[in-house]
Every structure is written in C-alpha cells, then in structure tokens.
Design an enzyme around this catalytic site. Structure first.
Site, short mmCIF file in Angstrom:
data_model
loop_
_atom_site.label_atom_id
_atom_site.label_comp_id
_atom_site.label_asym_id
_atom_site.label_seq_id
_atom_site.Cartn_x
_atom_site.Cartn_y
_atom_site.Cartn_z
N VAL A 38 0.84 -1.20 0.00
CA VAL A 38 0.00 0.00 0.00
C VAL A 38 0.88 1.25 0.00
O VAL A 38 0.64 2.20 -0.77
CB VAL A 38 -0.95 0.01 1.22
CG1 VAL A 38 -1.67 1.34 1.34
CG2 VAL A 38 -1.99 -1.10 1.10
N TRP A 49 2.66 1.55 -3.43
CA TRP A 49 1.74 1.91 -4.51
C TRP A 49 1.33 3.38 -4.43
O TRP A 49 1.17 4.06 -5.44
CB TRP A 49 0.49 1.02 -4.46
CG TRP A 49 -0.51 1.38 -5.52
CD1 TRP A 49 -0.42 1.15 -6.86
CD2 TRP A 49 -1.76 2.06 -5.32
NE1 TRP A 49 -1.53 1.64 -7.51
CE2 TRP A 49 -2.37 2.20 -6.59
CE3 TRP A 49 -2.43 2.55 -4.20
CZ2 TRP A 49 -3.61 2.81 -6.76
CZ3 TRP A 49 -3.66 3.16 -4.37
CH2 TRP A 49 -4.25 3.28 -5.64
N HIS A 50 1.19 3.90 -3.22
CA HIS A 50 0.81 5.31 -3.06
C HIS A 50 1.94 6.28 -3.42
O HIS A 50 1.70 7.49 -3.49
CB HIS A 50 0.35 5.58 -1.62
CG HIS A 50 -1.10 5.28 -1.39
ND1 HIS A 50 -1.56 4.05 -1.01
CD2 HIS A 50 -2.20 6.07 -1.53
CE1 HIS A 50 -2.89 4.09 -0.90
NE2 HIS A 50 -3.29 5.29 -1.23
N GLY A 51 3.14 5.78 -3.62
CA GLY A 51 4.24 6.65 -4.02
C GLY A 51 5.59 6.27 -3.45
O GLY A 51 6.63 6.60 -4.02
#
Length: 364
Positions: free
Chosen positions: A324, A327-329
């Site tokens: 997570v 994926w968010h950066g």
C-alpha cells in the site's frame, strides 16, 4: 469567501471534472444505456471501445499506448501462470513510474503538469487492474480461459467509470457481473440516476462548504498556528481533516459507483463515516472497500493471513501495508504511515486475542 487551495486532490479532480471527465462519463452513460437497450450481449465490447476512445482523447496517443503496453506485458507474463512472476512484473511496471528519465519523457508529451499527473494517476490505478486480471488468469484452469481472454482484459482495464481514480473492482467480480444479462428497465434506471445525482450534489456542496469555511488544509500547511494551538484544538483539526477526507471520497467514488449501478454492476460500498469508526481494522475494511478486497484476495490470504502462525500473520500484514505504501508513491512519510497502521492493526488483534482467553473473560 475564498477557497482553501491546499487540498491538491480535491482541487485537481474537481478541475478535471469540470473540464472534460464529467462530459466523458456522461458519454459512457449514454453508450451503456443504449447498448443495454439494443445490444445487451455486446455491452462489454461497446463500453471497451468507448473507454479506449475516451483514454485516447484525454491522454493522447502516447498515454493510450503506455496503458495498452502495460496491459499487453501483464497478459504476456500471465501466460506462464506463475503468481510470483506476475507480481514481479506488476512491481516492475509500477516502479517505471518513479524512474526520473521516464518521468521527464512523459512530461514532455503534455503542455501542463496537470495532464502529466492525470497519466500518472491513471497508470497507477491501471497497474492494480492489470495485476487483478493476471492473478485471476493464473488461478483459473484451462476450461475457464475463454472468460480470461485478452479482449476481456481490455474491457476490464479500459472500463471508463473506474479508469482514472477507481474505485477498485477485482476482475472476478467485474467479469461475472458484466456477463450477467438482466432485463433493462429505463424507468428504474432513471430513478436510480436522479436519486444518485441528488445525493452526490449534496456531498459536493458539503465538501465545498468545508473548503470555503474551515481552512483545515491551510492551517496544516504552516507550523506556527499548529504550535500555538492547544491539544484539544489539534484533536479537532485532525477530526476535521479526516471528516473532509471522508466527504471528498463520497464524491470521488460516488460518481463512478452511480455509473456502475447504471451499468447493472454492484459497486464496492462507499466509505463508512469515520466518526463511526473506532479501530484501524474497521477503517481498512470499510473506508476503501475495493482496495481492501484487492489486498485481502491477492496479498494477505495468499501469504497465509490469519490462518497461519503468529509470525506468518505479522509478515502477511506487514507485506500488505508495505505494498500500500509503495503503490501510493513510496515516499518516506508513506512508509511511516504504513508502519503506524500496521502497528495499530497488530495491537488491536493482539488485544482481541488476549481478551478471548477464558481466564481473562472470567476476570472481566
């Protein structure tokens, strides 16, 4: 009153919605309803062609080619039917979004930063959709391969309501519901549409009021008012921030969820009000339901989940939150955020296990 401009996500999507996205979503609705009325059997392919055309129009030929290339590579790797290889491919494709040379090349394709960011957000979300399809392909036998063809992958990846920002819908749910043919009732659909628009308009008005009256994000952008505030005031600001986040996603997920309903699909449930939540576990289960289902189905359960040993449960949960954050950066603050959420879930589950011991229950 002047608007608080510091919430980038809200300002960004509202601007794009006013410019083109709402118009393209209305076009999707028209194509969907006409195809349901006249050619129900070919509805997935009509919506696929429309989604590809909308992508081309909004992101240009190069942006369209990038998304098509990601889907093609994912499908080719899925032919080996190895989950580990599929995950490796997905992570590599995701990592290409953070290579400076690739970023600069993509920036040159567009006149503004906003256009580049639209491609970045879209490709990030499409990576999850490609991963979902590829893993389902790996897990299904030869008899079910016809429903996991490349054409079905394109219909799933280019489905326009969820194209730019989600919500996430796993491929197994999407394909079952999209293949299901139901009797079309124009009157019922019209009622659903009108009620849905009224609700979304109410949420949008509420979010705009918060943006124009409360200035939560502007306060967070400067250290001096935070340092001067009491702990009670800081608590109130934190609550106001998460409440705005909740109302924002009622709008951002409410619009595509309404279109999913109009297409005869069952969308993931909208976020649950954060004021009703008292645990990290419930937050993750009921805020972004689509993402939660993805994480559980493709990471947590395959890694052992709650059915494995204590160490296995800890590592499964850690890997889920690590993905997570990445994926968010993958920025440092996101790793801290993921670690704190992992710690919160672990502590809650640990306390829950302790309280389930019969001796402790007798003492209580």
């Amino acid at each position: 009153l002047p608007q608080d401009p510091m919430d980038f996500e809200w300002s960004y999507w509202i601007e794009w919605g006013r410019e083109r996205i709402l118009l393209l979503l209305a076009g999707h609705l028209l194509v969907s309803q006409v195809s349901r009325l006249l050619v129900e059997k070919y509805k997935p392919w009509c919506l696929m062609v429309y989604g590809m055309a909308a992508c081309w129009l909004l992101l240009g030929i190069k942006g369209f080619a990038v998304i098509l290339l990601h889907a093609t590579i994912s499908f080719a790797v899925a032919q080996f039917q190895l989950s580990l290889l599929t995950w490796l491919c997905s992570l590599i494709l995701l990592s290409t979004l953070r290579i400076p040379a690739v970023e600069e090349t993509k920036r040159k394709w567009y006149d503004t930063e906003n256009e580049y960011y639209l491609l970045l957000f879209t490709v990030s979300v499409r990576c999850l959709f490609c991963t979902s399809f590829s893993l389902e392909y790996c897990w299904h036998g030869p008899a079910q391969k016809s429903s996991h063809s490349f054409l079905w992958m394109l219909a799933y990846v280019f489905y326009y309501p969820t194209f730019h920002n989600g919500p996430l819908m796993n491929f197994d749910e999407f394909s079952k519901q999209m293949r299901r043919q139901e009797a079309f009732n124009l009157k019922t659909n019209l009622v659903i549409l009108i009620v849905g628009i009224i609700r979304i308009f109410f949420w949008w008005c509420l979010a705009e009021l918060m943006i124009h009256l409360m200035y939560i994000h502007a306060l967070y952008s400067s250290a001096s008012p935070l340092e001067a505030a009491s702990y009670w005031a800081l608590g109130g600001l934190a609550l106001a921030q998460v409440l705005f986040f909740y109302v924002k996603y009622l709008v951002l997920y409410g619009v595509p969820a309404l279109l999913l309903q109009m297409d005869g699909l069952k969308p993931p449930a909208l976020p649950c009000c954060v004021s009703l939540m008292y645990s990290f576990t419930k937050m993750w289960r009921s805020f972004d339901v689509g993402l939660h289902r993805f994480l559980v189905r493709y990471i947590y359960v395959p890694m052992g989940g709650s059915q494995s040993s204590l160490l296995g449960t800890l590592s499964s949960t850690a890997l889920t939150f690590a993905f997570v954050s990445y994926w968010h950066g993958g920025q440092s603050y996101l790793w801290y955020w993921g670690a704190l959420n992992w710690l919160g879930v672990i502590v809650e589950n640990g306390v829950k296990r302790i309280l389930s011991i019969s001796l402790i229950q007798d003492l209580i």
